[in-house]
Design a protein around this motif. Structure first.
Motif, PDB file in Angstrom:
ATOM      1  N   HIS A   1     -11.112  62.923  -7.772  1.00  0.00           N
ATOM      2  CA  HIS A   1     -11.829  62.117  -6.803  1.00  0.00           C
ATOM      3  C   HIS A   1     -11.174  62.492  -5.592  1.00  0.00           C
ATOM      4  O   HIS A   1      -9.771  62.590  -5.395  1.00  0.00           O
ATOM      5  CB  HIS A   1     -12.051  60.522  -7.078  1.00  0.00           C
ATOM      6  CG  HIS A   1     -10.892  59.705  -7.142  1.00  0.00           C
ATOM      7  ND1 HIS A   1     -10.057  59.386  -6.025  1.00  0.00           N
ATOM      8  CD2 HIS A   1      -9.925  59.451  -8.137  1.00  0.00           C
ATOM      9  CE1 HIS A   1      -8.803  58.799  -6.169  1.00  0.00           C
ATOM     10  NE2 HIS A   1      -8.684  58.852  -7.682  1.00  0.00           N
TER      11      HIS A   1
ATOM     12  N   GLU B   1     -14.560  57.179  -5.904  1.00  0.00           N
ATOM     13  CA  GLU B   1     -14.100  56.762  -6.960  1.00  0.00           C
ATOM     14  C   GLU B   1     -13.613  55.183  -6.937  1.00  0.00           C
ATOM     15  O   GLU B   1     -13.956  54.310  -7.666  1.00  0.00           O
ATOM     16  CB  GLU B   1     -13.256  57.576  -7.619  1.00  0.00           C
ATOM     17  CG  GLU B   1     -12.767  57.331  -9.249  1.00  0.00           C
ATOM     18  CD  GLU B   1     -11.581  56.210  -9.384  1.00  0.00           C
ATOM     19  OE1 GLU B   1     -11.171  55.942 -10.094  1.00  0.00           O
ATOM     20  OE2 GLU B   1     -10.740  55.993  -8.146  1.00  0.00           O
ATOM     21  N   GLU B   2     -12.770  55.094  -6.021  1.00  0.00           N
ATOM     22  CA  GLU B   2     -11.943  54.013  -5.827  1.00  0.00           C
ATOM     23  C   GLU B   2     -12.863  52.612  -5.628  1.00  0.00           C
ATOM     24  O   GLU B   2     -12.627  51.472  -5.982  1.00  0.00           O
ATOM     25  CB  GLU B   2     -11.116  54.009  -4.595  1.00  0.00           C
ATOM     26  CG  GLU B   2     -10.223  55.009  -4.855  1.00  0.00           C
ATOM     27  CD  GLU B   2      -8.940  54.643  -5.658  1.00  0.00           C
ATOM     28  OE1 GLU B   2      -8.967  53.757  -6.406  1.00  0.00           O
ATOM     29  OE2 GLU B   2      -8.126  55.597  -5.908  1.00  0.00           O
TER      30      GLU B   2
ATOM     31  N   GLU C   1      -6.049  62.422 -12.692  1.00  0.00           N
ATOM     32  CA  GLU C   1      -5.369  61.288 -11.993  1.00  0.00           C
ATOM     33  C   GLU C   1      -4.176  61.048 -12.564  1.00  0.00           C
ATOM     34  O   GLU C   1      -3.482  61.946 -13.358  1.00  0.00           O
ATOM     35  CB  GLU C   1      -6.428  59.947 -12.872  1.00  0.00           C
ATOM     36  CG  GLU C   1      -7.654  59.747 -12.499  1.00  0.00           C
ATOM     37  CD  GLU C   1      -7.652  58.846 -11.113  1.00  0.00           C
ATOM     38  OE1 GLU C   1      -6.634  58.622 -10.394  1.00  0.00           O
ATOM     39  OE2 GLU C   1      -8.889  58.631 -10.849  1.00  0.00           O
TER      40      GLU C   1
ATOM     41  N   ASP D   1      -2.278  59.731  -5.926  1.00  0.00           N
ATOM     42  CA  ASP D   1      -3.941  59.330  -6.442  1.00  0.00           C
ATOM     43  C   ASP D   1      -4.670  59.883  -5.631  1.00  0.00           C
ATOM     44  O   ASP D   1      -5.099  59.102  -4.642  1.00  0.00           O
ATOM     45  CB  ASP D   1      -3.783  57.900  -6.471  1.00  0.00           C
ATOM     46  CG  ASP D   1      -5.311  57.372  -7.060  1.00  0.00           C
ATOM     47  OD1 ASP D   1      -5.945  58.146  -7.585  1.00  0.00           O
ATOM     48  OD2 ASP D   1      -5.377  56.169  -7.178  1.00  0.00           O
ATOM     49  N   MET D   2      -5.307  61.011  -5.689  1.00  0.00           N
ATOM     50  CA  MET D   2      -4.884  62.041  -6.399  1.00  0.00           C
ATOM     51  C   MET D   2      -5.030  63.485  -5.780  1.00  0.00           C
ATOM     52  O   MET D   2      -5.730  64.324  -6.405  1.00  0.00           O
ATOM     53  CB  MET D   2      -5.536  62.026  -7.795  1.00  0.00           C
ATOM     54  CG  MET D   2      -7.107  61.925  -7.669  1.00  0.00           C
ATOM     55  SD  MET D   2      -8.076  62.333  -9.143  1.00  0.00           S
ATOM     56  CE  MET D   2      -7.724  63.963  -9.327  1.00  0.00           C
TER      57      MET D   2
HETATM   58 ZN   LIG Z   1      -7.343  57.618  -8.651  1.00  0.00          ZN
END
Ligand SMILES: [Zn+2]
Length: 370
Positions: A68, A133-134, A160, A100-101
């Motif tokens: 991501h 994504e988060e 990740e 991350d990431m």
């Molecule tokens: Zn992540």
């Protein structure tokens, strides 16, 4: 462009979800891979919220490398290092997203570039670098819903942060909001009302005694349930007409979310309205899977270390992508440090980024027959 420099460049491109859209970052990595012979397509689930799919065909189902582009915000505590500087000090690369990431993204992109001249005799290679994504795998979900966007794949690496240790499973998350309703009345005449807080309290106690029948997984353990919050009532001298509780369930793949939700609804009864806020299944690939062995071999060749496959506590885009690809073997493997995700002064070990490139190249060579 080497992976460490690309990580620095990507850290400097702010992609704090949701205030800094991912589009510039997606276009940058898309251009790099286009130059390396990949077919590139951009997909947006909202304006500027861009995921990029990069594909090179081969005879068999592709190896998918996924990650991501977005990051979490900085948090309230001031950083000692410039959070979007990408500076390196004592072998550590600092910045939001370094672990991350963006280091994982950079290593995947670099690995794909290093295979530019390789001929794929067995299978293709696809990179999915997604937005959002988060906040609940929005970019991955959008790709999964878009006909033809994902194509096919036969195995997947999620980049990740794992400190370059292969992780073959993570739990799923089912977050439920439970709402009870009642009838308000003056606090001196509760018999005239119907108290929503009391109904919610009964629901909380029923859930406190909840037992899962699923057999614990050897790596992931068993499912868990936590009541994270409880709100009800407006003032002390009224009968509350509404109460809301937040239920955080972490599942293992043996737990079917739809069945679990039905069982909880039956236990709590019709007065409790359940709404799913997050519904992402866990993933688990067998230790005996040939792909897991290939990944372990590639990692030990790249790092000189051999680890027993591990499990992670966080969930990833694999919750969406693995089922969308028909349950393919999936390993989470990335150069970032698991313990540093979302932290102040987040950083990544520079040496791990180069190791990840070597591991990804080796995994791709083995899968793609290059
Ligand atoms: Zn992540």
């Amino acid at each position: 462009m080497k992976a460490v420099e690309l990580t620095q460049e990507l850290v400097r491109m702010q992609t704090v979800n949701p205030v800094n859209p991912e589009r510039p970052c997606a276009e940058r990595v898309g251009k790099l891979l286009q130059e390396a012979g990949f077919a590139v397509s951009l997909h947006e689930f909202a304006p500027g919220r861009t995921s990029v799919v990069e594909r090179r065909e081969g005879p068999g189902p592709a190896l998918c490398l996924a990650g991501h582009l977005d990051t979490v915000p900085l948090g309230a505590v001031p950083w000692k290092q410039e959070p979007f500087g990408g500076e390196i000090s004592s072998g550590l690369l600092y910045g939001r997203g370094s672990s991350d990431m963006k280091s994982g993204i950079a290593a995947m992109v670099q690995a794909a570039i290093e295979l530019e001249d390789a001929i794929f005799k067995k299978a293709g290679l696809v990179l999915l670098l997604v937005a959002g994504e988060e906040t609940g795998c929005e970019g991955a979900s959008h790709l999964a819903r878009t006909p033809g966007a994902l194509g096919t794949a036969g195995a997947m690496i999620i980049g990740e942060p794992t400190g370059n240790v292969p992780v073959i499973g993570h739990k799923g998350a089912l977050w439920l909001r439970a709402r009870t309703r009642g009838v308000t009345a003056h606090g001196s005449m509760p018999q005239m009302g119907d108290n929503a807080v009391i109904k919610a309290a009964r629901a909380v106690l029923a859930l406190a005694d909840w037992r899962f029948d699923a057999k614990p997984d050897s790596l992931l353990g068993g499912p868990t349930l936590n009541i994270g919050n409880f709100h009800g009532g407006l003032n002390i001298n009224s009968v509350p007409d509404e109460a809301v509780i937040g239920i955080d369930i972490r599942t293992i793949p043996a737990v079917r979310h739809a069945e679990l939700r039905k069982a909880i609804q039956e236990r709590l009864g019709p007065d409790v309205e359940l709404t799913a806020l997050v519904d992402l299944p866990g993933i688990r690939t067998s230790e005996d899977d040939a792909f897991v062995h290939a990944v372990s071999d590639a990692v030990s060749a790249a790092t000189g270390e051999r680890h027993a496959p591990a499990a992670a506590t966080y969930f990833t885009d694999a919750s969406v992508l693995t089922p969308a690809y028909g349950g393919i073997p999936t390993v989470v493997l990335g150069p970032g440090e698991m313990a540093l995700c979302h932290q102040t002064d987040e950083h990544c070990r520079v040496g791990r980024i180069e190791q990840a490139v070597a591991a990804y190249v080796e995994i791709a060579r083995s899968w793609c027959g290059a």
